[in-house]
Scaffold this active site. Structure first.
Site, PDB file in Angstrom:
ATOM      1  CG  HIS A  73      -1.979   0.981   1.129  1.00  0.00           C
ATOM      2  ND1 HIS A  73      -1.885   2.362   1.509  1.00  0.00           N
ATOM      3  CD2 HIS A  73      -3.387   0.958   0.585  1.00  0.00           C
ATOM      4  CE1 HIS A  73      -2.730   2.979   1.304  1.00  0.00           C
ATOM      5  NE2 HIS A  73      -3.715   2.360   0.892  1.00  0.00           N
ATOM      6  CD  GLU A  85      -5.288   1.480  -2.996  1.00  0.00           C
ATOM      7  OE1 GLU A  85      -6.338   2.004  -2.830  1.00  0.00           O
ATOM      8  OE2 GLU A  85      -4.498   1.274  -2.049  1.00  0.00           O
ATOM      9  N   GLY A 133     -10.979   2.930   1.302  1.00  0.00           N
ATOM     10  CA  GLY A 133     -10.496   3.277   2.726  1.00  0.00           C
ATOM     11  C   GLY A 133     -11.626   3.980   3.426  1.00  0.00           C
TER      12      GLY A 133
HETATM   13  P1  PGA Z   1      -9.497   5.915   0.212  1.00  0.00           P
HETATM   14  O1  PGA Z   1      -8.449   4.899   0.533  1.00  0.00           O
HETATM   15  O2  PGA Z   1     -10.789   5.062  -0.233  1.00  0.00           O
HETATM   16  O3  PGA Z   1      -9.557   6.629   1.512  1.00  0.00           O
HETATM   17  O4  PGA Z   1      -9.057   6.958  -0.881  1.00  0.00           O
HETATM   18  C1  PGA Z   1      -7.979   3.762  -0.292  1.00  0.00           C
HETATM   19  C2  PGA Z   1      -6.727   3.245   0.159  1.00  0.00           C
HETATM   20  O5  PGA Z   1      -5.904   3.916   0.327  1.00  0.00           O
HETATM   21  O6  PGA Z   1      -6.824   1.826  -0.036  1.00  0.00           O
END
Ligand code: PGA
Length: 254
Positions: free
Chosen positions: A93, A165, A237
């Protein structure tokens, strides 16, 4: 189309708060056809297992050590999270890569350890805003894929899910710092990732690999993002912390 919906709690909630969350999630996702995974902090894993067993929801960890056991004070091994109830683990991540300086070499070792212990891996890749502004995002993500999956056999890819991501799109629903990502941006990168898997493995592997999108998926945009047939699922997230929101996204038919 069946999707994989993963909730990444990050460092949020207490065990007792998570217990109520898990009980509620189990009930609210009863009829779902999607694969639902929730990744709470380590300390909540046994509670997650207890209150989600018999439900449609799988449990995942947010990280593991690269070593199996020994003098690694403060670390948690793949075997430990598996034993505590996790079937999945998020590896690479951007929080880990950036805030804890995890390198592709380390991530590669973590993936191998996870697979050796029977965990399914959710490998996160994605570029920064600067890399995108320099138009280097394709080369950057390709290199992450190559380095992170070095030495992983094709048959092991069955247990690997890739999550795109882009760092610049994470949590933007709360800060509004950057422009929203478009379906075109997502499709383009998914295509690049599939091509790279084909180059490193085979056409079959490229067709079969599961590719998710993550970054500010929320109640306002999930239908559009997950309705895209090139997107096999999402990692969520901020919006997963509210059980009603997460269950709604997890229950939907796409
Ligand atoms: P977010 O996070 O949905 O708050 O943007 C996603 C993640 O970091 O896995």
């Amino acid at each position: 189309m069946k999707k994989i919906i993963i909730g990444n709690f990050k460092m949020n909630s207490t065990v007792s708060e998570f217990k109520s969350y898990a009980m509620s999630l189990a009930t609210k996702t009863k009829g779902t056809k999607n694969t639902v995974v929730v990744c709470p902090p380590y300390t909540h894993l046994t509670t997650a297992k207890e209150f989600l067993s018999g439900s449609k929801v799988f449990v995942g960890a947010q990280n593991i050590a690269d070593a199996e056991s020994g003098a690694y004070t403060g670390e948690i091994s793949a075997k430990m999270v598996k034993d505590a109830g996790a079937n999945y683990v998020i590896i690479g991540h951007s929080d880990r890569r950036n805030k804890f300086k995890e390198t592709d070499k380390l991530i590669n070792r973590k993936i191998k350890t996870a697979l050796a212990n029977g965990l399914k891996v959710v490998l996160c890749v994605g570029e920064s805003l600067q890399t995108r502004m320099e138009k280097q995002e394709a080369a950057f993500v390709r290199k992450q894929i190559d380095d992170d999956l070095k030495g992983i056999y094709e048959n092991e890819l069955e247990s690997v899910v890739i999550a795109y991501e882009p760092i610049w799109a994470i949590s933007t629903n709360r800060t509004e710092k950057t422009k929203a990502i478009t379906a075109r941006d997502i499709n383009k990168m998914i295509e690049i990732i599939r091509k790279e898997i084909e180059a490193q493995y085979s056409q079959k592997a490229s067709k079969n690999i599961t590719i998710l999108y993550g970054g500010s998926v929320n109640l306002n945009n999930y239908k559009k993002i997950l309705g895209n047939e090139n997107v096999d699922g999402a990692i969520i997230g901020g919006a997963c912390l509210d059980v009603d929101n997460f269950a709604m996204i997890a229950r939907e038919t796409y």
